[in-house]
Write a protein that holds these residues in place. Structure first.
Motif, short mmCIF file in Angstrom:
data_model
loop_
_atom_site.label_atom_id
_atom_site.label_comp_id
_atom_site.label_asym_id
_atom_site.label_seq_id
_atom_site.Cartn_x
_atom_site.Cartn_y
_atom_site.Cartn_z
N ALA A 15 0.83 -1.21 0.00
CA ALA A 15 0.00 0.00 0.00
C ALA A 15 0.86 1.26 0.00
O ALA A 15 0.58 2.21 -0.73
CB ALA A 15 -0.94 0.00 1.21
N GLN A 16 1.92 1.26 0.80
CA GLN A 16 2.82 2.41 0.83
C GLN A 16 3.46 2.62 -0.53
O GLN A 16 3.56 3.75 -1.02
CB GLN A 16 3.88 2.25 1.91
CG GLN A 16 3.33 2.39 3.30
CD GLN A 16 4.38 2.13 4.36
OE1 GLN A 16 5.30 1.35 4.17
NE2 GLN A 16 4.23 2.80 5.49
N TRP A 17 3.90 1.55 -1.16
CA TRP A 17 4.53 1.65 -2.48
C TRP A 17 3.53 2.21 -3.51
O TRP A 17 3.86 3.09 -4.30
CB TRP A 17 5.05 0.28 -2.92
CG TRP A 17 5.65 0.32 -4.29
CD1 TRP A 17 6.94 0.66 -4.61
CD2 TRP A 17 5.00 -0.01 -5.52
NE1 TRP A 17 7.12 0.57 -5.96
CE2 TRP A 17 5.94 0.16 -6.56
CE3 TRP A 17 3.72 -0.42 -5.85
CZ2 TRP A 17 5.65 -0.07 -7.89
CZ3 TRP A 17 3.41 -0.65 -7.18
CH2 TRP A 17 4.37 -0.48 -8.18
N CYS A 18 2.30 1.68 -3.49
CA CYS A 18 1.27 2.15 -4.42
C CYS A 18 1.01 3.64 -4.25
O CYS A 18 0.90 4.38 -5.24
CB CYS A 18 -0.04 1.38 -4.22
SG CYS A 18 0.00 -0.33 -4.77
N GLU A 19 0.92 4.09 -3.01
CA GLU A 19 0.67 5.51 -2.75
C GLU A 19 1.83 6.38 -3.21
O GLU A 19 1.64 7.47 -3.74
CB GLU A 19 0.37 5.72 -1.27
CG GLU A 19 -0.99 5.16 -0.89
CD GLU A 19 -1.22 5.08 0.60
OE1 GLU A 19 -0.24 5.19 1.37
OE2 GLU A 19 -2.38 4.88 0.98
N GLN A 20 3.05 5.90 -3.07
CA GLN A 20 4.22 6.65 -3.51
C GLN A 20 4.29 6.77 -5.03
O GLN A 20 4.81 7.75 -5.54
CB GLN A 20 5.51 5.99 -3.01
CG GLN A 20 5.70 6.09 -1.53
CD GLN A 20 6.84 5.22 -1.03
OE1 GLN A 20 7.43 4.45 -1.78
NE2 GLN A 20 7.15 5.34 0.25
N GLN A 21 3.76 5.78 -5.74
CA GLN A 21 3.83 5.78 -7.19
C GLN A 21 3.06 6.94 -7.82
O GLN A 21 3.42 7.41 -8.89
CB GLN A 21 3.30 4.46 -7.78
CG GLN A 21 4.12 3.27 -7.39
CD GLN A 21 5.60 3.44 -7.71
OE1 GLN A 21 5.96 3.61 -8.86
NE2 GLN A 21 6.44 3.41 -6.69
N SER A 22 2.01 7.38 -7.16
CA SER A 22 1.19 8.41 -7.77
C SER A 22 0.71 9.46 -6.77
O SER A 22 -0.28 10.12 -7.01
CB SER A 22 0.01 7.78 -8.47
OG SER A 22 -0.77 7.05 -7.54
N GLY A 23 1.38 9.58 -5.68
CA GLY A 23 0.97 10.57 -4.68
C GLY A 23 -0.41 10.29 -4.13
O GLY A 23 -1.13 11.21 -3.77
N GLY A 24 -0.80 9.02 -4.07
CA GLY A 24 -2.10 8.65 -3.52
C GLY A 24 -3.15 8.39 -4.59
O GLY A 24 -4.13 7.75 -4.34
N HIS A 27 -3.92 6.26 -7.35
CA HIS A 27 -3.40 5.00 -7.87
C HIS A 27 -3.60 4.91 -9.38
O HIS A 27 -4.69 5.09 -9.89
CB HIS A 27 -4.10 3.82 -7.19
CG HIS A 27 -3.99 3.91 -5.71
ND1 HIS A 27 -2.81 3.72 -5.04
CD2 HIS A 27 -4.90 4.22 -4.77
CE1 HIS A 27 -3.01 3.88 -3.75
NE2 HIS A 27 -4.26 4.18 -3.56
#
Length: 103
Positions: free
Chosen positions: A71-80, A82
């Protein structure tokens, strides 16, 4: 799952906006971890054997830890917000290719 055992089934889940996870009690004293939504559901149950509850607890804790990291990685990919990026590391490793590259 032990590393020396072959994988019997491999599931790919691409969550829809309303999908989630929860603990359900289908009958008194029986609980299951359920994840998914209308398009499909995964249920984690306690194995009916000696040590089953401990095995299920270890599995659930490792699943929770991995899910938080993901979840943290996913949020970092697009600033929240997805979104799937074709240039993201690992996307091609799981068989994704842009339509123009698919045979």
């Amino acid at each position: 799952m032990r590393k020396d055992e072959p994988v019997g089934t491999y599931y790919i889940v691409q969550p829809d906006p309303g999908d989630g996870a929860e603990v359900v009690e289908p009958m008194p004293g029986v609980r299951q971890l359920v994840a998914g939504g209308p398009s499909g559901t995964l249920s984690v149950q306690v194995p009916g054997r000696m040590g089953g509850p401990g095995d299920a607890a270890r599995f659930a804790r490792s699943l929770a830890s991995a899910a938080l990291d993901f979840a943290q990685w996913c949020e970092q990919q697009s600033g929240g917000a997805h979104r799937l990026r074709e240039d993201s590391p690992g996307i091609r490793a799981y068989g994704y290719a842009p339509p123009e590259e698919q045979a």
